[in-house]
Design an enzyme around this catalytic site. Structure first.
Site, PDB file in Angstrom:
ATOM      1  N   ARG B  50      -7.685  -4.083  -2.427  1.00 32.84           N
ATOM      2  CA  ARG B  50      -7.764  -2.624  -2.396  1.00 32.84           C
ATOM      3  C   ARG B  50      -6.693  -2.059  -3.320  1.00 32.84           C
ATOM      4  NH1 ARG B  50      -7.750  -2.688   3.997  1.00 32.84           N
ATOM      5  NH2 ARG B  50      -6.370  -4.412   3.415  1.00 32.84           N
ATOM      6  N   ASP B  52      -4.489   0.116  -6.055  1.00 32.87           N
ATOM      7  CA  ASP B  52      -3.931   1.478  -6.040  1.00 32.87           C
ATOM      8  C   ASP B  52      -4.521   2.370  -7.125  1.00 32.87           C
ATOM      9  OD1 ASP B  52      -2.215   1.481  -3.953  1.00 32.87           O
ATOM     10  OD2 ASP B  52      -0.435   0.927  -5.119  1.00 32.87           O
ATOM     11  N   TYR B 110      -3.054 -11.461 -11.219  1.00 31.00           N
ATOM     12  CA  TYR B 110      -2.842 -10.123 -11.779  1.00 31.00           C
ATOM     13  C   TYR B 110      -2.194 -10.254 -13.143  1.00 31.00           C
ATOM     14  CZ  TYR B 110      -3.737  -7.521  -7.425  1.00 31.00           C
ATOM     15  OH  TYR B 110      -4.316  -6.945  -6.331  1.00 31.00           O
ATOM     16  N   ARG B 197       4.092  -4.831  -9.108  1.00 28.68           N
ATOM     17  CA  ARG B 197       4.759  -3.763  -9.865  1.00 28.68           C
ATOM     18  C   ARG B 197       6.277  -3.810  -9.694  1.00 28.68           C
ATOM     19  NH1 ARG B 197       1.354   1.322  -8.025  1.00 28.68           N
ATOM     20  NH2 ARG B 197       3.141   2.376  -8.976  1.00 28.68           N
TER      21      ARG B 197
END
Lengths: 253, 253
Positions: B50, B52, B110, B197
């Protein structure tokens, strides 16, 4: 009065091209507005390459005249503060007052990107032309060889062109593969209206077996737009640089 | 009732992330709407990751249950007709009814892209974090080595996390250079809220000399968010794939 040269990059997705149009956002309009906001002057920039709607650029060139005392190299950061983030000044300097970005001997390079996958990739949709099915790159390279050199490109320009002569010189035309992308990189002394997009559309049709590579020679000889291939869509096209051959854009020290 | 698995790609720029929210466009909402338009059913997709607001994906996974008789592999093209061009179904097939995309043993990868240039490039603005100044990639690689392995990542997650355990395993963490872009590629068995991040923000601060590479070890040991580095902005982040390790997403033939 001083003449300032700007090197300009933009994501052309949301613009109706370079040239000012009534009621449509253009690159030229945004540059004029930013200069007005910075210096208070009502100026009009003159662009080297007046790209079409949806076409992108790195290294496009614009000049304007100003009474401002801002040093030439400071316009880069000063103007970027007034520009939307889809337009960026990459560099700026003062040039001599008789430098005109289009009345010069230049070499322009364009890049066209084709995404060759089964389904399109959303992240690439504004920067590639999505073409499915198998494409023979070797055949595209064979066809590209006929384009290089000095030719009359009447068959490869939009019939609406206003150019007096349709003769242009292509210095190089590369067809490259990068993962699932095919890149067409073309360098010439000038390009007619839609010329890179018609060359690209034709090369893709060669790669898909619609035309034989050697047929490109006949296309050139025909001097008839209806004989060449399709016009590729704008979003795959990026102006990637302009060289001023005679160095008439030298910095004013 | 059949369960369909979708592989989903999206440009997250204009979305408020994956999960449905009142009065904000989300990926989940668009998928539900497309399925309703195609099958007439009021279904809710369940997503694997999910993401951002502003974060992108290739290979994200969603499932939904349907009474429709459309063959599993046909949902790809059928749903793409009803989706905006910023969301694309890359593949689809029928899976067993007990497959849940989050209650599985997975490895997620990622990628985070940093654009290291003097001025930003407008074409890259939605897909990179623009960082100026010199960055020492070798120092970033040294720091990255401390992250790999099983650790408690409490220092590297948003304090608002709802996760019961903050222990995760990172299988690999590469720092690569591609022209003027720095790419951080990280693969793990799961990621806490904002974890990639915060790791990225910290590695960039190491590259800029703000932290010594070995200090990352102390950051992990502190189990305190305030000790680690900054949170990198969302637009540089892309989920690039999810592997289902136990193969519990096998196609139903």
């Amino acid at each position: 009065m001083r003449r300032i040269k700007l090197i300009v990059a933009y994501d052309g997705t949301e613009y109706s091209g370079w040239q000012i149009q009534p009621e449509a956002p253009t690159i030229e309009m945004c540059l004029d507005k930013a200069i007005r906001e910075l210096t208070g002057e009502n100026v009009h920039v003159t662009g080297a390459s007046r790209t079409d709607a949806g076409v992108h650029a790195y290294g496009n060139v614009a000049v304007f005249d100003t009474e401002s005392t801002i040093p030439g190299d400071r316009f880069t950061f000063a103007l970027n503060r007034f520009l939307p983030d889809s337009i960026v000044i990459q560099d700026s300097w003062e040039v001599s007052g008789d430098f005109h970005p289009r009345h010069c001997n230049t070499r322009k390079t364009y890049e066209y990107r084709i995404l060759n996958t089964v389904v399109p990739l959303p992240q690439k949709r504004n920067f590639t032309w999505h073409v499915t099915g198998s494409i023979d790159i070797e055949k595209m390279k064979e066809a590209a060889a006929y384009i290089v050199g000095e030719h009359d490109f009447k068959s490869f320009c939009c019939v609406r062109t206003q150019a007096e002569s349709t003769v242009r010189t292509i210095y190089s035309l590369e067809v490259l593969q990068e993962g699932s992308e095919i890149i067409i990189r073309i360098k010439g002394n000038g390009f007619l209206y839609n010329m890179v997009r018609i060359i690209t559309g034709t090369l893709i049709q060669v790669g898909k077996g619609r035309f034989k590579p050697e047929y490109v020679k006949q296309m050139l000889e025909a001097k008839d737009r209806t004989v060449a291939g399709q016009t590729a869509p704008p979003q795959g096209l990026t102006l990637v640089g302009i060289e001023y051959v005679d160095n008439d854009d030298a910095r004013v020290v």
